[in-house]
Design a protein around this motif. Structure first.
Motif, PDB file in Angstrom:
ATOM      1  N   LEU A1798       0.831  -1.216   0.000  1.00  0.00           N
ATOM      2  CA  LEU A1798       0.000   0.000   0.000  1.00  0.00           C
ATOM      3  C   LEU A1798       0.858   1.256   0.000  1.00  0.00           C
ATOM      4  O   LEU A1798       0.513   2.256  -0.646  1.00  0.00           O
ATOM      5  CB  LEU A1798      -0.949  -0.010   1.207  1.00  0.00           C
ATOM      6  CG  LEU A1798      -2.332  -0.640   0.944  1.00  0.00           C
ATOM      7  CD1 LEU A1798      -2.201  -2.095   0.518  1.00  0.00           C
ATOM      8  CD2 LEU A1798      -3.241  -0.531   2.160  1.00  0.00           C
ATOM      9  N   LEU A1799       1.992   1.219   0.724  1.00  0.00           N
ATOM     10  CA  LEU A1799       2.898   2.367   0.686  1.00  0.00           C
ATOM     11  C   LEU A1799       3.513   2.517  -0.710  1.00  0.00           C
ATOM     12  O   LEU A1799       3.769   3.636  -1.171  1.00  0.00           O
ATOM     13  CB  LEU A1799       4.007   2.199   1.733  1.00  0.00           C
ATOM     14  CG  LEU A1799       3.583   2.439   3.186  1.00  0.00           C
ATOM     15  CD1 LEU A1799       4.708   2.087   4.138  1.00  0.00           C
ATOM     16  CD2 LEU A1799       3.147   3.882   3.403  1.00  0.00           C
ATOM     17  N   ARG A1864      13.670   0.419   5.939  1.00  0.00           N
ATOM     18  CA  ARG A1864      14.833   1.108   5.370  1.00  0.00           C
ATOM     19  C   ARG A1864      14.705   1.216   3.850  1.00  0.00           C
ATOM     20  O   ARG A1864      15.034   2.246   3.254  1.00  0.00           O
ATOM     21  CB  ARG A1864      16.116   0.356   5.751  1.00  0.00           C
ATOM     22  CG  ARG A1864      16.615   0.695   7.149  1.00  0.00           C
ATOM     23  CD  ARG A1864      18.061   0.235   7.344  1.00  0.00           C
ATOM     24  NE  ARG A1864      18.208  -1.208   7.190  1.00  0.00           N
ATOM     25  CZ  ARG A1864      18.029  -2.079   8.180  1.00  0.00           C
ATOM     26  NH1 ARG A1864      17.701  -1.644   9.388  1.00  0.00           N
ATOM     27  NH2 ARG A1864      18.177  -3.371   7.964  1.00  0.00           N
ATOM     28  N   HIS A1865      14.218   0.138   3.233  1.00  0.00           N
ATOM     29  CA  HIS A1865      14.075   0.164   1.770  1.00  0.00           C
ATOM     30  C   HIS A1865      13.096   1.259   1.343  1.00  0.00           C
ATOM     31  O   HIS A1865      13.378   2.053   0.425  1.00  0.00           O
ATOM     32  CB  HIS A1865      13.595  -1.207   1.277  1.00  0.00           C
ATOM     33  CG  HIS A1865      13.201  -1.199  -0.171  1.00  0.00           C
ATOM     34  ND1 HIS A1865      14.123  -1.115  -1.188  1.00  0.00           N
ATOM     35  CD2 HIS A1865      11.961  -1.249  -0.758  1.00  0.00           C
ATOM     36  CE1 HIS A1865      13.489  -1.104  -2.347  1.00  0.00           C
ATOM     37  NE2 HIS A1865      12.166  -1.194  -2.117  1.00  0.00           N
ATOM     38  N   LEU A1866      11.934   1.296   1.995  1.00  0.00           N
ATOM     39  CA  LEU A1866      10.920   2.285   1.626  1.00  0.00           C
ATOM     40  C   LEU A1866      11.409   3.706   1.894  1.00  0.00           C
ATOM     41  O   LEU A1866      11.233   4.612   1.082  1.00  0.00           O
ATOM     42  CB  LEU A1866       9.622   2.023   2.406  1.00  0.00           C
ATOM     43  CG  LEU A1866       8.754   0.870   1.891  1.00  0.00           C
ATOM     44  CD1 LEU A1866       7.683   0.520   2.901  1.00  0.00           C
ATOM     45  CD2 LEU A1866       8.120   1.243   0.557  1.00  0.00           C
ATOM     46  N   HIS A1867      12.066   3.873   3.083  1.00  0.00           N
ATOM     47  CA  HIS A1867      12.535   5.207   3.444  1.00  0.00           C
ATOM     48  C   HIS A1867      13.622   5.656   2.470  1.00  0.00           C
ATOM     49  O   HIS A1867      13.669   6.835   2.047  1.00  0.00           O
ATOM     50  CB  HIS A1867      13.064   5.191   4.883  1.00  0.00           C
ATOM     51  CG  HIS A1867      13.249   6.570   5.450  1.00  0.00           C
ATOM     52  ND1 HIS A1867      14.366   7.338   5.189  1.00  0.00           N
ATOM     53  CD2 HIS A1867      12.445   7.315   6.247  1.00  0.00           C
ATOM     54  CE1 HIS A1867      14.244   8.495   5.799  1.00  0.00           C
ATOM     55  NE2 HIS A1867      13.077   8.512   6.456  1.00  0.00           N
ATOM     56  N   GLY A1868      14.494   4.740   2.095  1.00  0.00           N
ATOM     57  CA  GLY A1868      15.568   5.094   1.156  1.00  0.00           C
ATOM     58  C   GLY A1868      15.001   5.471  -0.206  1.00  0.00           C
ATOM     59  O   GLY A1868      15.438   6.453  -0.834  1.00  0.00           O
ATOM     60  N   THR A1869      14.019   4.706  -0.655  1.00  0.00           N
ATOM     61  CA  THR A1869      13.405   5.009  -1.964  1.00  0.00           C
ATOM     62  C   THR A1869      12.756   6.384  -1.946  1.00  0.00           C
ATOM     63  O   THR A1869      12.944   7.196  -2.867  1.00  0.00           O
ATOM     64  CB  THR A1869      12.358   3.936  -2.312  1.00  0.00           C
ATOM     65  OG1 THR A1869      12.966   2.658  -2.281  1.00  0.00           O
ATOM     66  CG2 THR A1869      11.764   4.201  -3.684  1.00  0.00           C
ATOM     67  N   ALA A1870      11.990   6.666  -0.880  1.00  0.00           N
ATOM     68  CA  ALA A1870      11.288   7.948  -0.787  1.00  0.00           C
ATOM     69  C   ALA A1870      12.282   9.100  -0.672  1.00  0.00           C
ATOM     70  O   ALA A1870      12.100  10.148  -1.310  1.00  0.00           O
ATOM     71  CB  ALA A1870      10.343   7.933   0.408  1.00  0.00           C
ATOM     72  N   SER A1871      13.328   8.935   0.122  1.00  0.00           N
ATOM     73  CA  SER A1871      14.317  10.010   0.293  1.00  0.00           C
ATOM     74  C   SER A1871      15.048  10.279  -1.017  1.00  0.00           C
ATOM     75  O   SER A1871      15.308  11.438  -1.379  1.00  0.00           O
ATOM     76  CB  SER A1871      15.316   9.627   1.385  1.00  0.00           C
ATOM     77  OG  SER A1871      14.656   9.414   2.601  1.00  0.00           O
ATOM     78  N   GLU A1872      15.376   9.207  -1.720  1.00  0.00           N
ATOM     79  CA  GLU A1872      16.078   9.374  -2.999  1.00  0.00           C
ATOM     80  C   GLU A1872      15.196  10.140  -3.984  1.00  0.00           C
ATOM     81  O   GLU A1872      15.660  11.037  -4.691  1.00  0.00           O
ATOM     82  CB  GLU A1872      16.424   7.986  -3.557  1.00  0.00           C
ATOM     83  CG  GLU A1872      17.261   8.054  -4.831  1.00  0.00           C
ATOM     84  CD  GLU A1872      17.528   6.661  -5.400  1.00  0.00           C
ATOM     85  OE1 GLU A1872      17.881   6.576  -6.580  1.00  0.00           O
ATOM     86  OE2 GLU A1872      17.360   5.667  -4.640  1.00  0.00           O
ATOM     87  N   ARG A1911       5.841  11.122   5.555  1.00  0.00           N
ATOM     88  CA  ARG A1911       5.163  11.433   6.819  1.00  0.00           C
ATOM     89  C   ARG A1911       4.704  10.163   7.516  1.00  0.00           C
ATOM     90  O   ARG A1911       4.807  10.024   8.732  1.00  0.00           O
ATOM     91  CB  ARG A1911       3.984  12.370   6.559  1.00  0.00           C
ATOM     92  CG  ARG A1911       4.376  13.846   6.562  1.00  0.00           C
ATOM     93  CD  ARG A1911       3.151  14.721   6.700  1.00  0.00           C
ATOM     94  NE  ARG A1911       2.285  14.591   5.540  1.00  0.00           N
ATOM     95  CZ  ARG A1911       2.434  15.293   4.427  1.00  0.00           C
ATOM     96  NH1 ARG A1911       3.420  16.163   4.332  1.00  0.00           N
ATOM     97  NH2 ARG A1911       1.599  15.142   3.422  1.00  0.00           N
ATOM     98  N   LEU A1912       4.173   9.225   6.727  1.00  0.00           N
ATOM     99  CA  LEU A1912       3.741   7.966   7.343  1.00  0.00           C
ATOM    100  C   LEU A1912       4.931   7.188   7.896  1.00  0.00           C
ATOM    101  O   LEU A1912       4.855   6.594   8.979  1.00  0.00           O
ATOM    102  CB  LEU A1912       2.996   7.115   6.308  1.00  0.00           C
ATOM    103  CG  LEU A1912       1.576   7.583   5.953  1.00  0.00           C
ATOM    104  CD1 LEU A1912       1.033   6.762   4.799  1.00  0.00           C
ATOM    105  CD2 LEU A1912       0.652   7.466   7.155  1.00  0.00           C
ATOM    106  N   LEU A1913       6.038   7.204   7.153  1.00  0.00           N
ATOM    107  CA  LEU A1913       7.234   6.508   7.644  1.00  0.00           C
ATOM    108  C   LEU A1913       7.772   7.180   8.902  1.00  0.00           C
ATOM    109  O   LEU A1913       8.238   6.513   9.837  1.00  0.00           O
ATOM    110  CB  LEU A1913       8.302   6.481   6.544  1.00  0.00           C
ATOM    111  CG  LEU A1913       7.974   5.610   5.317  1.00  0.00           C
ATOM    112  CD1 LEU A1913       8.995   5.832   4.216  1.00  0.00           C
ATOM    113  CD2 LEU A1913       7.930   4.135   5.706  1.00  0.00           C
ATOM    114  N   ALA A1914       7.696   8.517   8.927  1.00  0.00           N
ATOM    115  CA  ALA A1914       8.148   9.233  10.115  1.00  0.00           C
ATOM    116  C   ALA A1914       7.277   8.891  11.319  1.00  0.00           C
ATOM    117  O   ALA A1914       7.759   8.762  12.449  1.00  0.00           O
ATOM    118  CB  ALA A1914       8.124  10.741   9.853  1.00  0.00           C
TER     119      ALA A1914
END
Length: 1948
Positions: A1798-1799, A1864-1872, A1911-1914
């Motif tokens: 879903l993310l 970590r994977h999702l956060h890295g993708t979003a940050s990139e 925001r959701l990851l945070a």
């Protein structure tokens, strides 16, 4: 808006001359109490209204003076001044009427003095000699006669002088009018003066009492001489057809009135007038004065209009009441009507037709007056059965469908008066009443037999109801309310139908009420009128329901308000029982419609909360998000509409409105959007109006006055709620303008915001405004509105611009001058973009900067001279004008430079700086100025001159392309360099090849095999040969063919619009100095010549159509121009072009192909701008010329003029602006078209066909249905030939000529091309029961000729002859005609016969039989008997259906006739067996089928003519026989049937199989839906195996499709177990086979196979666990199939099948408590649902919504939302689906594996946006080439809902469902992605939102997705405080981009 104020009356103040002023000053007393003081005070006032109050004090003052009994000399002087004042005032000034009214009360003591004063002043007026002052004198005479006793006495005293003055003035004005012939502006004024003078003369004779006795005793008296002179003048006016018809009409009144006043003895007047009307005046027996005055009326040749207006004068001016004129008057009355009937058949002009209808209605009124005291002989002449009444009714029937509404209204009056006349002719002792009268009964029955599409039927039935009551009609047609309601889906019939229904139910109510002894009568009334209404409201189609709500329901409730409770009670019960099917709005919709209408019309007192007791809040919320838009609109209307504009808006209403706006802005239907915006505007008005009441209430409470019970809470609380509500609404609307929002959303939001700005203005004075939009506008929202200019939809740009203009200047401030410079630069850059919509954006941007005075300071250099003058406090209009001038100068300078470059290289201009954008911006800036009131004239003059020059230069650059022979195909449409390199060569081919010269020598093409390209290239100058050219910035640009063409035709378009705009600089009134004109006469002529050149020579339709738009502006202005030389220009241009067309000069550049290109447009513009109130002389002369040119000719040189004439006529007949003025020429136009179709020249035939098509549309109306011969587009024969009488002999003659040679014995083939057109016209006529016997235009002579046309050797002609025959045979004559035709058919023993003759005759029989079966006789005993006789005759020729007849075509038609008879006669009559069985008909049918090729096999192949047709006809008959025999004996059908379905299905011919399958599918579908009468017949039981085997071996696609559909309709439990036995496949293997079909076959079969596979899966899931488990492994293939079938690129049918598949399997695969599929597959299916919910097609979204509704209604999901079991719209189904999915993840305990997926949806995984952004910078942007685009879906809306539900889901979870690796994977993708976005944003230019809109929007959308995910990851990481997170999920913090997560109401 505030409380509405009464509009103040504007009164022009009176003034007096200096001498009178001094007199008043000298007479005024010191105390100021005498009349002179009062008048002095009055004239010193400057306000007309105050002067009125002063004038009203004159008579009371004089009454006081009267008591003293002294007539002071000062009063005499004052009366003299009053007379001057009265006569100086204009006729329309209220002061004049007030003064007259006051002086009517003048004391008698002063009357003599007053009369003397007024008489002397009026005499002075009468002595005037200035012709242009005559009108004022005539007006004064008129005002003296009108309710002014003093004035009438003066006129009476000066009668001799007044008559002399009127005579003199009319003669002089008439002479002046003749002098100014051609100057229509002056002539219009002069003719108006003549009209007023004539009216005043009539008034004079009517209002002067005892006129004859006082003034006409002596024939030599001056009065008598003046009367004779006036009568002579009026006679001249009456016969002068050059005058306006209103003058002729009034002169007709005057002539009869003067004859009545002057002729003695009076009893001979009727005979004299009869002689005039019948043109039989005995000159020896009439006085000399009459002959001298009226000699022109005594001639035998009097025009139609003169006779018509004489009839009008006779009916109006003679006294018809009380039978005062005796038998002579009765004879005159009958003579008048006979004259009118004669004129009716001769008059063609629409205005005269209208006059005639009014005069005929006036005649019926006069007849009613005479009948009240008439002789028995007159009553015999005027009763219902008389010929006069018959002709009157025929006139009604032939004109009740007339295009003119006023004429249709007159037919209603005539019909009503006919009924009254008939009533007066009946014996008063007759007790039966009108309802039982034979004439009335016949009339009623014939009206009821008419089709309901006839508008006249409604008004005539309404008249009958008024006269006879409803009882008789209801006895004849009990279901008439339902019948009328059925037609209310047709907008054109709705007003007529609703008016008739209202007349009926009101009459019925009063009738029942008068007869009832208790209140039970209301039940019968409800059953008759309310029950059919409720059925339509619940089950009717959308249009029908909408019209019923708007037109019928309010009338019903107004008649019977107490019926509301009855309706609500029934609908509440129905709504509780069911919510309605998905195809109807159901009881909820009907309930909302009733409540809305009741509230809007004041039948619900909402202030006392009465209406809320009728419907719950839950119901209202359901209505607001209902799947059907009409339910949503009605529910919104219930909340917004009220009959009281000051009604307080409740808190609940505000909450519901907010809820509605959240989900309803994105509506695709323009009508729905319009209604939403309109209803919300009504609500805002109510808020504003009620807020004023609350303010006043608050003030009264603050003064401690008693509390009003208007509100339950303190007014200040309500006002604060209002303010909060409006702020909340505005927040929602601005949030809806997020990046990527759809066009409907933006349109709705901006329209509603515009309404708010309009309704809640900036407060002025004491008016308080509860809300101001400007208070809620900040910099961010201002930027949002500015970005709306970048929309590709111009409506959005316009709405945003209008909204910005409504905001106060203080809100719109540019603090940043750099930003200002950037905007201006962006606008200039956009004005040279190659995308056409960019220049529109530039125009709006520049206009905004101009009007907000926000231009860059550097631009002032363009206007140095005016800068100092404007700096000081210049008015805003001058500032806007100055800014406009600066911008236009800047644009003009750039344009000049670019035109210079384009003159060197057109390719470079097309690729780098298309010229049209600059011109568009200039035009846009000019159009917003008031061009007739420019102040900077000296500055504008050189600019206008330069604009004209640059326009001509630009046009010269692009015109070679536009004027070439083939502008569209001129340039190669390839983009490769090799093709493009030939651009120079091909562009050089600019000489038109379709001139007259080329046309006359068309064979030249055959002589030239190829072009000498090298020689051609050498002879033409270079215009940039390379495909790659350097732009202004030295950047290489690719040129495509489209770019060049678009650049050229759009440039021509913009130049035309600019010149059309500049034409408005012409002054509307005469200018004192020519130097003050901005446009000179020479420049206007140049503009006209420019338009002429391009309209007559351009070949590109886009170019000349838009040049036409500009030329129309010019011609309209010229016709209103006071300069006579300019006024005459259109006429001169018209004659010139007509001469050029006539001469057919080979060197002419006129385009003879392309439907004459711009020539028709040119002439159209010249004629359409001619003043409509005039005589339309230009149109008359032009039509005469064109029709003479369009006629057939033997001269080959006349071919081109004939083609041009036909094409021009087509354009003129299509032009709606010419209205009814063109109708008189339809006869001649049709003749030209029909004769032109016989020409040997193809071009003439082609143009004739186009003209004929246009005439068909003009005569019968625009096609409104799929049926080519729909009765909406047809006409009765009598109506057609009465409107176009010249076509009767012409069509008859042409048809006779064709019929006589259609099938000659010589054997040669004569195709008769005109036959096609003749039959096409005749086929559009239809018989009417109302066709009378009084018309000379009988239809009978056509019948034998049409029958003979059926012998044509051309198949299509025979078919058309059969259709055309039907209208000419009355319904009751059809059986005899059929028997006659059948008797003509040969017997089997005849040796010599022609199959063409047989075929034509059989077709005629078939179509007549079909018409008879469709008639109203259908269930009649007469109908059955006649058809039985026809069946007997048919059996006599049965050999034609058997093998004895070798022709399959005729065999097929005969079988069709048999099939039609079986269809009509297979119903038992009362007490008898079916007629067919009684006749032994089925035995014949069985014999035909059993001996046919269906049983014996086919020796033919498809090469045999008529085989497919024969097979289809035979199969239909065989199927009918099978059904019929099966119905007769359910158990012996196999033995008795001549053939079985199995045999038919095994046929080798797909036509047979397809028809059989269609018949079976119909039965299976009916059984599956439960709509069948008795379910499946036994004949179809156990056929599953047969269909399974057919499915495997069928190779015909359509047949395969039908087989799979049948299997889908059947219950799988019946046939699935048979798969192994029948096709040797297990159920699982059959499922795999079905999915393979769905994967590989074409789209339609794929869709059906997918539905079938899904139904099989659902069946497996419902059966035992073992079966279910065996199928589960195959479900992955099904999931992949579903996922691949919901793409936006696929046809809608495929996506509908996908939605149906998901709905079918939802309980088992989507929402099952124990998931069958793996989570990835289940989520993939849910993703399909969400994708389909965002589809652009409404039908697909509705189907997906059904899936969601099914998912929400399961046991384990009902509590997820508040809308289980509700029909909801897709806009709310999307968040509801996400809510259900999140709830299911928790139920399944699959949050951990499901959340990353879903993310990923939230982040947009799978959409590689970076690659997409980079690729768009490299790919060429080809014009018109568009990929699949979804204009409805909104990415950020989906993101918003998904984010909200994920946040709620995570908030409810007590642990972090993500693993560290996944996190970590999702956060890295979003940050990139976030980092990459920042980099891409930096690379964009400063004003990227305007210059790189697509890229900018795409990056903004991805930014919001990324931020939402972060925001959701945070939150999961626990780095944000809970309160901040709640805010970010609902209200969006200020630092975050506001478009990401807009605040919304909770969806569930």
């Amino acid at each position: 808006m505030g409380v509405k104020k009464k509009k103040e009356m504007q009164v022009t103040a009176l003034t007096i001359c200096h001498e009178d002023l001094e007199t008043l000053r000298s007479l005024a007393d010191v105390e100021g109490k005498n009349l002179a003081s009062l008048l002095l005070h009055c004239v010193q006032l400057t306000d007309g209204v105050s002067q009125i109050h002063c004038v009203k004090q004159i008579v009371p003052l004089l009454e006081k003076a009267d008591k003293n009994g002294v007539c002071d000399p000062s009063i005499r002087s004052c009366l003299d001044i009053l007379a001057r004042i009265y006569l100086s005032l204009s006729l329309k000034n209220p002061l004049k009427k007030v003064l007259a009214s006051s002086l009517n009360g003048l004391p008698e003591f002063f009357l003599t003095e007053a009369i003397q004063s007024f008489t002397s002043r009026l005499q002075e007026e009468l002595n005037t000699t200035d012709l242009y002052s005559y009108r004022k004198v005539i007006d004064n005479i008129s005002s003296c006669m009108e309710n002014f006793d003093l004035g009438r006495a003066c006129v009476n005293k000066l009668l001799k002088n007044v008559l002399h003055f009127l005579q003199k003035s009319l003669i002089e004005i008439s002479e002046e009018n003749r002098k100014f012939a051609g100057n229509h502006i002056v002539q219009t004024q002069l003719m108006n003066d003549l009209l007023v003078g004539t009216r005043v003369s009539v008034m004079l004779v009517q209002k002067i009492q005892d006129f004859q006795r006082i003034h006409l005793k002596i024939s030599t008296s001056p009065t008598w001489q003046s009367m004779c002179g006036l009568l002579s003048i009026f006679t001249k006016f009456l016969v002068d057809d050059d005058l306006l018809q209103t003058i002729q009409s009034t002169s007709g009144l005057a002539v009869i009135l003067f004859i009545k006043a002057m002729f003695h003895p009076p009893e001979e007047i009727p005979d004299l007038i009869s002689g005039l009307l019948l043109r039989s005046v005995d000159c020896a027996s009439v006085p000399d004065w009459f002959l001298n005055c009226c000699r022109s009326l005594c001639h035998a040749h009097v025009s139609h209009s003169t006779l018509l207006f004489l009839c009008q004068g006779t009916l109006t001016m003679l006294d018809w009441q009380n039978g005062g004129m005796g038998p002579r008057g009765e004879a005159l009355l009958l003579n008048i009507v006979h004259v009118l009937f004669t004129l009716s058949s001769q008059i063609k002009e629409s205005t005269l037709e209208l006059f005639l209808s009014r005069i005929l209605a006036s005649w019926t009124n006069s007849a009613i007056h005479v009948l009240e005291s008439s002789s028995p002989s007159l009553k015999d002449s005027l009763n219902g059965n008389s010929s006069i009444v018959g002709k009157l009714l025929e006139y009604v029937y032939t004109h009740w469908e007339h295009p003119l509404d006023a004429l249709r209204h007159q037919t209603k009056i005539i019909f009503r008066n006919v009924l009254q006349m008939h009533q007066l002719t009946k014996d008063k002792s007759d007790s039966e009443g009108l309802a039982a009268d034979h004439f009335v009964c016949e009339l009623t029955e014939s009206l009821l037999r008419l089709e309901w599409h006839v508008k006249g039927k409604y008004m005539c039935l309404a008249c009958l109801v008024d006269y006879t009551g409803i009882g008789h009609i209801l006895a004849l047609a009990k279901t008439i309310p339902s019948q009328i309601l059925e037609v209310m889906g047709d907008q054109s019939l709705v007003p007529y139908a609703s008016d008739l229904l209202e007349t009926m139910f009101r009459n019925h109510k009063s009738h029942l009420k008068s007869q009832a002894v208790d209140s039970t009568w209301i039940d019968e009334w409800h059953e008759t009128w309310v029950s059919p209404l409720l059925f339509i409201l619940c089950e009717g189609n959308l249009d029908q329901k909408s019209y019923v709500i708007d037109y019928y329901l309010p009338k019903l409730l107004n008649c019977s308000p107490e019926s509301l409770s009855y309706m609500v009670k029934i609908l509440q019960t129905s709504a509780d029982a069911k919510s309605g099917s998905y195809s109807s709005t159901g009881a909820l919709g009907a309930l909302m419609a009733c409540l809305r209408t009741a509230r809007a019309h004041g039948h619900l007192q909402s202030a006392t909360d009465a209406w809320r007791n009728l419907v719950s809040g839950a119901r209202i919320k359901q209505g607001l998000i209902h799947q059907h838009c009409q339910v949503r609109i009605d529910t919104l209307g219930l909340l917004c509409e009220s009959n009281r504009s000051t009604e307080i808006v409740s808190t609940e209403e505000m909450q519901w409105i907010q809820f509605f706006i959240t989900y309803n802005l994105n509506s695709q239907s323009p009508g729905v959007r319009q209604q939403i915006c309109s209803l919300l505007k009504k609500l805002f008005c109510r808020l504003q109006e009620s807020s004023q009441v609350l303010y006043k209430l608050e003030q009264s409470r603050s003064r401690h006055e008693p509390e009003n019970e208007l509100t339950k809470q303190h007014p200040s609380v309500s006002l604060q709620q209002y303010k909060n509500f409006m702020s909340s609404i505005c927040n929602s609307l601005f949030e809806a303008l997020f990046p990527g929002s759809s066009y409907p959303t933006r349109f709705s939001a901006l329209t509603i915001l515009g309404s708010i700005a309009e309704v809640f203005p900036v407060p002025e004075g004491q008016v308080q405004t509860v809300y101001q939009l400007s208070h809620d506008i900040d910099v961010r929202r201002f930027q949002t509105l500015m970005e709306c200019f970048t929309s590709t939809f111009e409506e959005v740009k316009a709405l945003a611009f209008d909204l910005l203009m409504k905001l106060p200047k203080t809100v719109i401030q540019f603090q940043d001058s750099e930003k200002l410079q950037g905007l201006f630069r962006a606008a200039l850059e956009l004005s040279t973009s190659t995308k056409p919509y960019d220049c529109v954006t530039a125009s709006y941007l520049l206009n905004f900067l101009i009007w907000q005075n926000a231009l860059p300071s550097g631009l002032s250099a363009y206007l140095q001279t005016q800068q100092a003058a404007c700096d000081g406090g210049a008015k805003s209009a001058l500032v806007v004008e100055r800014n406009t001038l600066m911008v236009i100068k800047c644009l003009l300078e750039n344009l000049e430079e670019e035109v210079s470059q384009a003159e060197g290289s057109l390719l470079q201009a097309a690729a780098s700086f298309p010229l049209y954008g600059r011109v568009h911006c200039i035009t846009g800036a000019l159009q917003r100025l008031s061009l007739n009131s420019l102040q900077l004239v000296n500055e504008w003059s050189p600019v206008v001159e330069k604009l004209l020059l640059v326009s001509y230069r630009l046009s010269a650059v692009v015109s070679p392309v536009i004027q070439s022979s083939s502008p569209e195909g001129l340039i190669p449409m390839d983009t490769d360099s090799e093709s493009a390199s030939r651009l120079q060569t091909i562009l050089s081919e600019i000489q038109p090849r379709d001139t007259n010269d080329y046309f006359n020598q068309a064979k030249i093409l055959k002589e030239r095999d190829s072009f000498d390209l090298e020689g051609l290239n050498a002879s033409v100058p270079s215009i940039g040969a390379s495909v790659e050219v350097k732009g202004k910035e030295r950047k290489t640009c690719d040129v495509t063919a489209q770019m060049v063409l678009v650049c050229c035709w759009r440039s021509m378009k913009e130049v035309a619009l600019l010149l059309g705009t500049l034409c408005q600089l012409l002054p509307r009134q005469s200018m004192p100095e020519p130097s003050s004109r901005l446009l000179t006469v020479e420049q206007v002529k140049e503009i006209g010549d420019y338009f002429k050149q391009h309209l007559l020579q351009s070949r590109h339709r886009g170019a000349f159509e838009l040049a036409y738009t500009g030329f129309v502006k010019l011609t309209e202005i010229l016709n209103r121009c006071p300069d006579v030389s300019l006024q005459k220009l259109p006429e001169r241009w018209l004659w010139n072009v007509l001469e050029e067309i006539k001469c057919s000069d080979p060197s002419s550049k006129l385009c003879a192909t392309r439907r004459s290109a711009g020539i028709p447009f040119y002439i159209q513009a010249l004629l359409a701008s001619e003043p409509k109130k005039g005589k339309m002389d230009l149109l008359k002369v032009t039509m005469k010329e064109l029709i003479s040119l369009a006629g057939p000719t033997d001269d080959s040189q006349s071919t081109v003029p004939q083609v041009h004439a036909l094409n021009i006529l087509r354009a003129l007949f299509r032009d709606t602006r010419l209205g009814e003025n063109i109708i008189p020429y339809v006869d001649d136009g049709a003749k030209a078209a029909i004769l032109g179709f016989t020409s040997p020249v193809w071009a003439v035939r082609n143009s004739s066909t186009l003209l004929f098509s246009t005439l068909i549309t003009r005569i019968f109306g625009v096609k409104r249905g799929k049926d080519e011969l729909s009765k909406k587009n047809r006409m009765t024969g009598s109506e057609f030939f009465s409107r176009f009488p010249e076509l009767y002999p012409f069509l008859l003659q042409q048809l006779e000529a064709v019929a006589n040679t259609v099938d000659s014995d010589a054997g040669e083939l004569n195709r008769h091309p005109s036959m096609f057109l003749l039959l096409l016209v005749l086929g559009r006529l239809y018989p009417s029961p109302m066709d009378g016997t009084y018309s000379a235009l009988s239809m009978a002579p056509f019948v034998p000729f049409i029958m003979r046309c059926g012998h044509s050797p051309v198949y299509r002609s025979r078919e058309m002859a059969a259709r055309a025959l039907v209208p000419f045979v009355m319904v009751d004559e059809i059986p005899d005609t059929i028997r006659t035709l059948l008797a003509k058919l040969p017997n089997s023993t005849d040796r010599c016969f022609r199959q063409n003759h047989i075929h034509g005759t059989l077709l005629q029989v078939f179509h007549l039989l079909q018409a008879f079966s469709d008639s109203k006789y259908r269930l009649n005993t007469y109908f059955q008997q006649e058809l039985a006789d026809v069946a007997v005759c048919t059996r006599a020729k049965l050999w034609l259906a058997e093998r004895q007849n070798p022709c399959l075509v005729t065999r097929a038609v005969y079988i069709d006739i048999l099939f039609l008879l079986t269809h009509c006669l297979d119903k038992p009559t009362t007490g008898n067996q079916p007629a067919l069985e009684h006749l032994g008909f089925w035995g014949d049918v069985k014999r035909i089928v059993s001996r046919s090729e269906l049983i014996t096999g086919f020796p033919y192949t498809f090469t045999v003519p008529g085989l497919p047709q024969y097979l289809q006809s035979l199969t239909k008959l065989a199927i009918a026989a099978v059904w019929a025999l099966a119905a007769q004996a359910r158990d012996q059908q196999a033995r008795d049937s001549p053939i079985s379905f199995s045999q038919l299905l095994e046929s080798s011919f797909p036509e047979v199989r397809l028809l059989t399958l269609e018949a079976l599918l119909e039965r299976f579908s009916a059984a599956a839906s439960g709509s069948g009468e008795r379910g499946l017949p036994p004949l179809l039981w156990n056929m599953g195996g047969t269909f399974l085997m057919l499915a495997m071996k069928e190779d015909h696609p359509e047949c395969s499709c039908k087989i799979l559909k049948i299997l889908h309709c059947m219950d799988p439990s019946e046939w699935l177990p048979q798969t192994e036995h029948c096709i040797h496949l297990t159920p699982k293997e059959f499922l795999i086979w079905t999915m393979d079909v769905a994967s590989n076959e074409r789209s339609e079969i794929r869709s059906v196979a997918l539905r079938l596979a899904s139904k099989v899966i659902a069946h497996h899931m419902q059966t035992c666990e073992e079966t279910r488990d065996s199928v589960v492994p195959t479900l992955k293939q099904w999931v992949r199939l579903v996922a691949s079938s919901c793409g936006e690129h696929l046809p809608a049918e495929a996506r509908l099948a996908t939605a149906a598949a998901l709905t079918c399997t939802a309980p088992f695969l989507l929402t099952s408590p124990h998931p069958v599929l793996e989570l990835q597959d289940t989520l993939a299916l849910w993703r399909c649902v969400l994708s389909l919910l965002q589809s652009e097609e409404q039908a697909v979204r509705d189907a997906a919504t059904e899936t969601v509704a099914t998912a929400m209604s399961q046991e384990n999901t009902r509590r997820s939302t508040d809308f289980a079991f509700c029909q909801v719209d897709a806009s709310i189904a999307l968040p509801l689906a996400l809510a259900v999915l999140c709830d299911l993840l928790q139920q399944w305990d699959q949050l951990a594996p499901g959340l990353p997926v879903l993310l990923g949806w939230l982040l947009g995984e799978g959409d590689d946006f970076v690659v997409h952004v980079e690729s768009t910078q490299q790919v060429e942007d080809y014009l018109f080439e568009k990929a699949e685009v979804n204009f409805w879906a909104e990415t950020l809306t989906f993101v918003k809902y998904l984010h909200k539900h994920l946040f709620h889901l995570l908030s409810a979870s007590s642990w972090c469902p993500l693993s560290p690796e996944s996190f970590r994977h999702l956060h890295g993708t979003a940050s990139e992605q976030c980092h990459l976005l920042s980099q891409l944003f930096r690379e964009l230019p400063p004003t990227a939102e305007f210059l790189k809109t697509v890229e900018f929007t795409r990056l903004r959308i991805q930014e919001e997705r990324t931020l939402a995910c972060l925001r959701l990851l945070a939150f999961l990481e626990g780095k944000e405080r809970e309160d901040t997170l709640v805010l970010s999920a609902s209200d969006s913090p200020a630092e975050v981009n506001p478009f990401t997560l807009a605040r919304t109401e909770t969806a569930c």
